[in-house]
Design a protein around this motif. Sequence first.
Motif, PDB file in Angstrom:
ATOM      1  N   ASP A 130       0.836  -1.199   0.000  1.00  0.00           N
ATOM      2  CA  ASP A 130       0.000   0.000   0.000  1.00  0.00           C
ATOM      3  C   ASP A 130       0.869   1.247   0.000  1.00  0.00           C
ATOM      4  N   PHE A 131       0.419   2.248  -0.761  1.00  0.00           N
ATOM      5  CA  PHE A 131       1.108   3.530  -0.830  1.00  0.00           C
ATOM      6  C   PHE A 131       0.121   4.650  -0.501  1.00  0.00           C
ATOM      7  N   PRO A 132      -0.119   4.877   0.791  1.00  0.00           N
ATOM      8  CA  PRO A 132      -1.081   5.914   1.176  1.00  0.00           C
ATOM      9  C   PRO A 132      -0.640   7.302   0.770  1.00  0.00           C
ATOM     10  N   GLU A 133       0.681   7.484   0.547  1.00  0.00           N
ATOM     11  CA  GLU A 133       1.167   8.807   0.143  1.00  0.00           C
ATOM     12  C   GLU A 133       0.918   9.075  -1.334  1.00  0.00           C
ATOM     13  N   GLY A 134       0.306   8.131  -2.047  1.00  0.00           N
ATOM     14  CA  GLY A 134       0.103   8.281  -3.483  1.00  0.00           C
ATOM     15  C   GLY A 134      -1.048   9.165  -3.865  1.00  0.00           C
ATOM     16  N   LYS A 135      -1.691   9.824  -2.897  1.00  0.00           N
ATOM     17  CA  LYS A 135      -2.845  10.666  -3.216  1.00  0.00           C
ATOM     18  C   LYS A 135      -2.362  11.946  -3.893  1.00  0.00           C
ATOM     19  N   GLU A 136      -2.662  12.039  -5.183  1.00  0.00           N
ATOM     20  CA  GLU A 136      -2.269  13.220  -5.945  1.00  0.00           C
ATOM     21  C   GLU A 136      -3.184  13.333  -7.152  1.00  0.00           C
ATOM     22  N   ALA A 137      -3.161  14.464  -7.814  1.00  0.00           N
ATOM     23  CA  ALA A 137      -4.097  14.732  -8.913  1.00  0.00           C
ATOM     24  C   ALA A 137      -4.039  13.644  -9.970  1.00  0.00           C
ATOM     25  N   GLY A 138      -5.198  13.104 -10.306  1.00  0.00           N
ATOM     26  CA  GLY A 138      -5.296  12.112 -11.365  1.00  0.00           C
ATOM     27  C   GLY A 138      -5.043  10.695 -10.928  1.00  0.00           C
ATOM     28  N   SER A 139      -4.583  10.480  -9.683  1.00  0.00           N
ATOM     29  CA  SER A 139      -4.238   9.127  -9.265  1.00  0.00           C
ATOM     30  C   SER A 139      -5.435   8.368  -8.730  1.00  0.00           C
ATOM     31  N   GLY A 140      -6.532   9.070  -8.405  1.00  0.00           N
ATOM     32  CA  GLY A 140      -7.685   8.411  -7.813  1.00  0.00           C
ATOM     33  C   GLY A 140      -7.493   8.153  -6.332  1.00  0.00           C
ATOM     34  N   GLY A 141      -6.507   8.790  -5.707  1.00  0.00           N
ATOM     35  CA  GLY A 141      -6.277   8.611  -4.278  1.00  0.00           C
ATOM     36  C   GLY A 141      -5.111   7.685  -4.011  1.00  0.00           C
ATOM     37  N   PRO A 142      -4.905   7.307  -2.747  1.00  0.00           N
ATOM     38  CA  PRO A 142      -3.824   6.381  -2.403  1.00  0.00           C
ATOM     39  C   PRO A 142      -3.918   5.113  -3.248  1.00  0.00           C
ATOM     40  N   PHE A 143      -2.775   4.589  -3.693  1.00  0.00           N
ATOM     41  CA  PHE A 143      -2.821   3.412  -4.551  1.00  0.00           C
ATOM     42  C   PHE A 143      -2.119   2.240  -3.909  1.00  0.00           C
ATOM     43  N   SER A 144      -2.294   1.076  -4.521  1.00  0.00           N
ATOM     44  CA  SER A 144      -1.601  -0.116  -4.060  1.00  0.00           C
ATOM     45  C   SER A 144      -1.024  -0.856  -5.259  1.00  0.00           C
ATOM     46  N   VAL A 145      -0.088  -1.738  -4.958  1.00  0.00           N
ATOM     47  CA  VAL A 145       0.570  -2.573  -5.964  1.00  0.00           C
ATOM     48  C   VAL A 145       0.440  -4.009  -5.497  1.00  0.00           C
ATOM     49  N   LYS A 146       0.124  -4.899  -6.419  1.00  0.00           N
ATOM     50  CA  LYS A 146       0.033  -6.313  -6.070  1.00  0.00           C
ATOM     51  C   LYS A 146       0.941  -7.126  -6.987  1.00  0.00           C
ATOM     52  N   TYR A 147       1.528  -8.166  -6.399  1.00  0.00           N
ATOM     53  CA  TYR A 147       2.303  -9.142  -7.166  1.00  0.00           C
ATOM     54  C   TYR A 147       1.566 -10.473  -7.087  1.00  0.00           C
TER      55      TYR A 147
END
Length: 251
Positions: A214-231
């Motif tokens: 999880d990347f809660p700091e990913g909230k920025e314009a166009g990102s749709g809010g905090p994002f996550s990455v899955k493997y």
Amino acid sequence: MSADLPTLAHHLAQAPAFLDRLLQTLYAAHPSLPTSTCPCDHICLRVETLAEYALRKQELEQLGAALLTETTIAGRPIATFRLQEPVRVHDARWQGSALPDGDLRFGPKWERHVYVVELPAPKARVPGKGLPVYSSGWEHAEFAVAASDSPTVSDLIASGEAAASEQAWEAMNVFMTEQERTARGSGAVEIPWDKRGMGRVAGKTGVNVDLRLDFPEGKEAGSGGPFSVKYHWRPLEDVITMEEAWKAKRS
């Protein structure tokens, strides 16, 4: 539904920037992970309401995207589409796919191609429970870790669902252990895996077990809010092919 709701065309136009931000954040936060050799096989578009879910499905169909599957998971529908034209993003670290069968779906060296879009409906609200509220927009991307010497999709279908699920669980455990060892050896930050998607840990089985960051700091314009990455082990499109084949055998 708000009249100001962005169109699917808007979201697709934002997708390369979302992926670029996600990749740069991931490379910086966890440089020891082998992301540069793992195909990004799909991205997830979140919606806020069932009405928006229906609208996005309609827009994707009108765009000519192929519906790969629509299933109900945890009480809400999740649709998966394959776009006619991929989302393209430049990635100077991307080495090209190493998946079995000479798989070239995911783009040549330095240019990732993402054809598959996952579209989950929002979870039903349960009184007294604080379920997460997702803003409309791109929410996560998934990367496939299978090596070129992994079994082919045909081989996995023939082996059966139970055997393939066991292989997926074992492969992801090996991946997790190896990445944690590599991170420690290189002095990198500890990898804060969310292991709830890892089959037995989650009390479920299946070929699509995953590890999440999880990347809660990913909230920025166009990102749709905090994002996550899955493997996960195999690309979602291959997982769907296998699951449909096993379902057909059972019927």
